[in-house]
Design a protein around this motif. Structure first.
Motif, mmCIF file in Angstrom:
data_model
loop_
_atom_site.group_PDB
_atom_site.id
_atom_site.type_symbol
_atom_site.label_atom_id
_atom_site.label_comp_id
_atom_site.label_asym_id
_atom_site.label_seq_id
_atom_site.Cartn_x
_atom_site.Cartn_y
_atom_site.Cartn_z
ATOM 1 N N ASP A 127 0.819 -1.219 0.000
ATOM 2 C CA ASP A 127 0.000 0.000 0.000
ATOM 3 C C ASP A 127 0.851 1.268 0.000
ATOM 4 O O ASP A 127 0.504 2.250 -0.648
ATOM 5 N N ASP A 128 1.925 1.285 0.756
ATOM 6 C CA ASP A 128 2.768 2.476 0.848
ATOM 7 C C ASP A 128 3.930 2.449 -0.143
ATOM 8 O O ASP A 128 4.240 3.439 -0.785
ATOM 9 N N PHE A 129 4.575 1.267 -0.232
ATOM 10 C CA PHE A 129 5.836 1.194 -0.988
ATOM 11 C C PHE A 129 5.628 0.605 -2.382
ATOM 12 O O PHE A 129 6.489 -0.097 -2.903
ATOM 13 N N HIS A 130 4.470 0.926 -2.996
ATOM 14 C CA HIS A 130 4.155 0.391 -4.322
ATOM 15 C C HIS A 130 5.187 0.791 -5.365
ATOM 16 O O HIS A 130 5.410 0.078 -6.335
ATOM 17 N N ASN B 278 7.433 0.630 15.852
ATOM 18 C CA ASN B 278 6.805 0.616 14.518
ATOM 19 C C ASN B 278 6.428 1.994 14.002
ATOM 20 O O ASN B 278 5.630 2.114 13.082
ATOM 21 N N ARG B 279 6.987 3.029 14.591
ATOM 22 C CA ARG B 279 6.685 4.371 14.071
ATOM 23 C C ARG B 279 7.585 4.676 12.877
ATOM 24 O O ARG B 279 8.801 4.632 12.977
ATOM 25 N N MET B 280 6.922 4.975 11.747
ATOM 26 C CA MET B 280 7.680 5.300 10.537
ATOM 27 C C MET B 280 7.683 6.814 10.335
ATOM 28 O O MET B 280 6.851 7.526 10.890
ATOM 29 N N PHE B 281 8.593 7.279 9.507
ATOM 30 C CA PHE B 281 8.522 8.677 9.096
ATOM 31 C C PHE B 281 7.287 8.842 8.231
ATOM 32 O O PHE B 281 6.951 7.949 7.453
ATOM 33 N N THR B 282 6.613 9.982 8.370
ATOM 34 C CA THR B 282 5.385 10.183 7.603
ATOM 35 C C THR B 282 5.643 10.960 6.313
ATOM 36 O O THR B 282 4.734 11.444 5.677
ATOM 37 N N GLU B 283 6.919 11.091 5.965
ATOM 38 C CA GLU B 283 7.220 11.668 4.658
ATOM 39 C C GLU B 283 8.221 10.775 3.936
ATOM 40 O O GLU B 283 8.814 9.880 4.537
ATOM 41 N N HIS B 284 8.360 11.012 2.643
ATOM 42 C CA HIS B 284 9.292 10.207 1.869
ATOM 43 C C HIS B 284 10.712 10.637 2.199
ATOM 44 O O HIS B 284 10.984 11.825 2.341
ATOM 45 N N VAL C 145 2.894 2.264 17.846
ATOM 46 C CA VAL C 145 1.747 3.084 17.466
ATOM 47 C C VAL C 145 0.506 2.251 17.783
ATOM 48 O O VAL C 145 0.457 1.065 17.475
ATOM 49 N N GLN C 146 -0.487 2.860 18.432
ATOM 50 C CA GLN C 146 -1.607 2.092 18.986
ATOM 51 C C GLN C 146 -2.623 1.713 17.890
ATOM 52 O O GLN C 146 -3.758 2.169 17.890
ATOM 53 N N LYS C 147 -2.172 0.843 16.988
ATOM 54 C CA LYS C 147 -3.066 0.424 15.907
ATOM 55 C C LYS C 147 -3.930 -0.749 16.342
ATOM 56 O O LYS C 147 -5.031 -0.920 15.902
ATOM 57 N N HIS D 49 12.507 2.876 7.186
ATOM 58 C CA HIS D 49 11.677 4.084 7.108
ATOM 59 C C HIS D 49 11.322 4.606 8.509
ATOM 60 O O HIS D 49 10.201 5.057 8.753
#
Ligand SMILES: [Fe+2]
Lengths: 301, 311
Positions: free
Chosen positions: B81-84, B185-191, B236-238, B269
């Motif tokens: 979904d993100d890294f297409h 599991n916190r990723m950067f929210t930008e590229h 992250v509380q998913k 990331h």
């Protein structure tokens, strides 16, 4: 060129059960029906949309979840099979859909200019999510209009429901601006349920309506509160109460779709048309439409 | 049955779900180190006498109980979904259907809701695809994938692990078990430029390194007992809880008698990506009572609220 406009905004929940219950030729599973309150509501709304002149559907889905910005479908055609990861027994749908790439890119550009992180999705093997497929199938079973899918950035989990409101509203505003400049007439779709606690067991016959009910009364009361505010044209208040609603009912509003749509429509103060409310495997679902045209807006239910 | 009626678990692997080690290992030194660690695990699996590779994936959420992948040949092309933009992931995985079906029965015997999924085109999640593609590229060994139920908490997850033990013992199969999960599991929210990838925050990095110390010492049950703290601090509380250590401990054995080896720890990331192996051994670290109850059967929600209702 005439200014583009948003000709309707639909809150369109996507339990795959509704497509399953309809037995369209695209779906491999077979059912004996079920969930008529929602399905008949959808059919009525689909008939209304048939009478509206529009060029494209823009849909915001919580089942394309992105952590790195907001993504937009960026190829003219997608054809594949969508299998629901949670209810694969119900939903294995062969789709063949067209995308309005020009509009998609315009919305992406407008969002970027607002400082929103964005990305075009141009991998031809990408599978379009089942939220998009379900809502679009139910609103337009003929699939005779191009669509644009916008992903749900995970702001609620990563930051807070309040940040989600700010981000999704800004995205809505940017999309509205791009639509206006495009000269196109567009239907917006927020694809999600309201309260969203599921039962973790399924009846042997999933469409056995003697087994279907809301997960608990608290969820029902919250859902009704939201529906009442929609009816009263209090869309701003719906957004104000949303952080608490989302937390109390694990609502699928967390994905940001309704905020985005109402934000794009400038938080309408006219009443929403209500087409039906029903539970699906315990979750609360309302079908609603905001019709900005005073002449065609109806009191449906 | 094995002589002791205990399953034989050769070793466990903890590995990250993101696709960079599969699709773009050369994009940064960190990604290529993770890839090398995966390759090392692949080699060890090849050299082992494993009959099955069993995957528990945190990127496969389920709602109707616990889903078990049972399609004999799962063939598709997956896109993240993100890294297409990193590319597509064509796959063909061979599932151990016999294991999958017995696993479902054993889950039910222990009070869990469970079902197998056997559908062409079922969307196998990124984490499972990455792990199986890198660990077992030629399907030398059949595998099975278990979902992570969205609402399940500790007792369900522990019982799920025990159902795995029941099934392996019954079928007398030697297993390599794989948990697919980030640490933080916190990723950067930008590229970002992959070359500048780093752990999202110092705090995440500190916690990750502490967890790695535990792994390195083979203290799996201690990690299992720490799961709620880990969830609160660096997840992250998913979902409701950090479950991988619960499942891994319940599956491999709830103790600290392991040889741990951290093969790589790098940022993906911003998230904490580690490839770790745990091999059962003798000799335990520490000797203490654990706080959390052990649990053999799942008896559903406790309905605490109902019990407090006035008549
Ligand atoms: Fe959904």
């Amino acid at each position: 060129m005439a200014k583009g406009q948003i000709v309707a905004g639909c809150l369109a929940p996507h339990p795959p059960h509704l497509v399953y219950a309809d037995n369209p030729p695209q779906n491999e599973a077979y059912s004996e029906g079920g969930w008529e309150t929602l399905r008949w509501g959808y059919q009525r709304l689909a008939r209304k949309l048939k009478n509206i002149d529009y060029d494209a559907i823009v849909i915001f889905t919580p089942h394309w979840q992105t952590y790195i910005g907001t993504h937009f479908l960026g190829l003219p055609e997608f054809k594949s099979k969508s299998v629901d990861p949670v209810f694969p027994n119900l939903f294995r749908y062969n789709y063949d859909l067209q995308v309005d790439v020009e509009l998609s890119e315009a919305m992406r550009d407008a969002a970027s200019q607002e400082g929103i992180i964005t990305k075009m999705m141009t991998n031809p093997d990408f599978r379009v999510d089942y939220g998009t497929i379900t809502s679009c199938h139910l609103l337009n079973p003929e699939w005779d209009k191009p669509i644009v899918t916008i992903s749900s950035n995970r702001n609620t989990h990563y930051y807070s429901p309040e940040v989600m409101i700010e981000q999704a509203t800004a995205l809505g505003r940017a999309c509205a601006k791009a639509i206006e400049e495009s000269g196109k007439r567009v239907v917006l779709v927020a694809s999600h349920s309201l309260s969203h606690r599921h039962f973790v067991e399924e009846a042997p016959l999933p469409e056995d309506m003697s087994k279907e009910h809301i997960y608990n009364h608290s969820q029902y009361v919250w859902d009704m509160k939201i529906v009442e505010m929609m009816r009263d044209g209090k869309s701003r208040e719906v957004i104000d109460i949303m952080p608490e609603f989302t937390e109390q009912t694990i609502a699928e509003t967390e994905g940001g779709g309704l905020i985005w749509m109402l934000g794009a429509m400038g938080f309408p103060d006219f009443p929403a048309e209500i087409y039906g409310y029903q539970s699906v495997i315990g979750t609360g679902n309302v079908i609603a439409c905001w019709d900005p045209n005073d002449d065609t807006r109806e009191y449906v239910l | 049955m094995s002589e002791t009626n205990e399953p034989e678990i050769l070793f466990g692997i903890y590995c990250p779900p993101h696709p960079q080690p599969l699709l773009s290992p050369e994009a940064s030194e960190g990604y290529s180190k993770l890839r090398a660690a995966y390759d090392e695990c692949r080699k060890r699996i090849e050299e082992s006498e494993a009959d099955i590779i069993l995957v528990y994936s945190t990127t496969w959420p389920s709602i109707i109980g616990h889903q078990i992948q049972a399609l004999e040949k799962a063939i598709w092309t997956h896109v993240d979904d993100d890294f297409h933009y990193l590319g597509s992931m064509p796959y063909e995985f061979h599932m151990d259907t016999e294991f999958a079906h017995s696993m479902k029965e054993n889950c039910e015997k222990r009070g869990l809701e469970a079902r197998t999924v056997e559908y062409e085109g079922f969307p196998i999640d990124t984490g499972s695809v990455v792990a199986l593609q890198l660990l077992n590229p030629d399907n030398r060994i059949p595998s099975c994938i278990l979902s992570s139920n969205m609402y399940s908490n500790r007792s369900e997850t522990i019982v799920l692990g025990k159902a795995v033990r029941d099934t392996l013992a019954q079928q007398n199969k030697k297993a390599v078990v794989v948990v697919v999960s980030s640490l933080s599991n916190r990723m950067f929210t930008e590229h970002i430029d992959p070359k500048e990838d780093r752990i999202h925050s110092q705090k995440d990095d500190d916690w990750n390194r502490k967890i790695l110390e535990f792994f390195d010492d083979g203290r799996l049950e201690d990690l299992s007992q720490l799961s709620r703290d880990i969830h609160g601090q660096i997840r992250v509380q998913k979902v409701v809880a950090y479950k991988p250590a619960w499942w891994l401990a319940a599956t491999m054995g709830q103790h600290n008698n392991y040889d741990g080896e951290v093969l790589a720890y790098e940022a993906l990331h911003g998230s904490g990506g580690a490839v770790i192996t745990l091999t059962p051994s003798t000799g335990s670290v520490g000797d203490k009572e654990f706080d959390e109850d052990d649990v053999e059967f799942y008896r559903g929600d406790r309905n605490v609220l109902d019990k407090g209702m006035l008549e």
